[in-house]
Enzyme design. Structure first.
Site, mmCIF file in Angstrom:
data_model
loop_
_atom_site.group_PDB
_atom_site.id
_atom_site.type_symbol
_atom_site.label_atom_id
_atom_site.label_comp_id
_atom_site.label_asym_id
_atom_site.label_seq_id
_atom_site.Cartn_x
_atom_site.Cartn_y
_atom_site.Cartn_z
ATOM 1 N N LYS A 36 91.410 -74.049 -9.004
ATOM 2 C CA LYS A 36 91.518 -72.594 -8.938
ATOM 3 C C LYS A 36 92.712 -72.128 -9.754
ATOM 4 O O LYS A 36 93.610 -72.887 -10.078
ATOM 5 C CB LYS A 36 91.665 -72.121 -7.494
ATOM 6 C CG LYS A 36 92.993 -72.519 -6.874
ATOM 7 C CD LYS A 36 93.245 -71.893 -5.528
ATOM 8 C CE LYS A 36 94.662 -72.241 -5.062
ATOM 9 N NZ LYS A 36 95.018 -71.641 -3.787
ATOM 10 N N ALA A 60 93.559 -66.161 3.975
ATOM 11 C CA ALA A 60 92.224 -66.778 3.944
ATOM 12 C C ALA A 60 91.461 -66.519 2.654
ATOM 13 O O ALA A 60 90.271 -66.813 2.579
ATOM 14 C CB ALA A 60 91.381 -66.342 5.145
ATOM 15 N N GLY A 61 92.121 -66.008 1.634
ATOM 16 C CA GLY A 61 91.442 -65.801 0.363
ATOM 17 C C GLY A 61 90.999 -67.102 -0.275
ATOM 18 O O GLY A 61 89.854 -67.241 -0.718
#
Length: 319
Positions: free
Chosen positions: A199, A231-232
């Site tokens: 990511k 919580a992304g």
């Protein structure tokens, strides 16, 4: 466990009294009597209601939200016990706040994790017992002993008992490159392969899924991280896994910080169940069907017992 009630005392601040009660019960001793509140102007008030002279005192206090209040409670309690002639003062910090500020990420940044370590030492703590520091090197910020327990064996045991070990259709997923080592050790306990999510994070508390390394199609995926905050990261990862054909998606972590939009994101995500340890109290209320909390009281009580008896804790550090 042997009853050490004359010499060992467990006290708690306001961050997680339920966990402190569980630990005291596991040790077969009563929870120490103390009043921790605030004066009318907001200053913290601490009043120890029993003698602690010569005792081994263990203060259970996670420095979670409200972080600064909980940290100040802990510091003031340590000072109070020091002035009350406690024998040894042990700070039991299941969740160590400010741990993400462990280095200078950019120019003129503070290293607040080191500052907190200095404050705890200056206040009079003789030892720190904590679990899954965000950065393990924070242990080196202290000039006093730090016992660093690991949460992943507790999480792994849960999934083994759930029947997800030794199966060809289970894969453990690291939500970012920094969690690969944790995911690999966790996967070894389930005898499962791992996948990795690469990511890019454009700014704080915002994550973007870029690429998934590994086979997740028709698999039961278990995401693991040390903490879940907004919580992304974990929900983006879960949704990406589902989009690539994952059969089921579970998530687990040691510390459920769960700030801001975390509950809404998790409830609206592809995550079927989020398993956390109770280092931070889970708020009561509706909308918690996806959330499972496992107690760290047994391992904390075992560690406290060993510290009191001057026995090694090395057996508790195995991941």
């Amino acid at each position: 466990m042997e009853n050490h009630s004359k010499n060992i005392k467990i006290f708690t601040g306001n961050s997680h009294p339920e966990l402190a009660r569980e630990i005291a019960k596991a040790l077969n001793i009563p929870l120490g009597k103390a009043e921790v509140g605030t004066f009318s102007d907001g200053e913290i008030s601490v009043n120890i209601k029993e003698t602690v002279r010569g005792c081994d005192v263990f203060i259970v206090q996670s420095t979670c939200s409200p972080v600064n209040n909980n940290l100040m409670e802990l510091l003031i309690m340590i000072d109070a016990f020091k002035r009350a002639s406690a024998g040894r003062i042990n700070a039991v910090i299941p969740y160590y706040g400010y741990a993400r500020q462990d280095r200078k990420a950019k120019s003129r940044d503070p290293i607040t994790a080191k500052l907190v370590a200095d404050l705890l030492t200056a206040a009079g703590a003789d030892r720190v017992l904590t679990m899954d520091l965000h950065a393990a090197q924070i242990q080196g910020y202290f000039n006093i002993p730090v016992d660093h327990l690991l949460g992943s064996p507790i999480l792994a045991k849960y999934f083994v008992e759930k029947g997800l070990a030794d199966r060809d259709d289970v894969v453990v997923v690291s939500p970012d490159l920094g969690s690969v080592t944790r995911a690999r050790k966790f996967a070894d306990k389930l005898n499962a392969p791992i996948a990795i999510i690469d990511k890019r994070r454009p700014k704080a508390n915002v994550s973007e899924i870029m690429n998934i390394i590994g086979d997740v199609k028709d698999k039961v995926c278990i995401l693991i991280d040390d903490m879940i905050d907004t919580a992304g990261t974990i929900t983006n990862a879960a949704n990406a896994l589902k989009d690539l054909g994952a059969k089921n998606v579970y998530a687990c972590c040691t510390h459920g910080v769960l700030s801001g939009p975390a509950f809404e994101r998790i409830n609206n995500s592809a995550i079927e169940e989020l398993v956390m340890l109770n280092t931070i109290a889970l708020p009561e209320g509706e909308g918690l069907n996806k959330f499972k909390s496992l107690s760290v009281a047994p391992i904390m009580a075992d560690a406290i017992n060993r510290i009191y008896d001057d026995e090694p804790l090395s057996g508790l550090f195995q991941d």
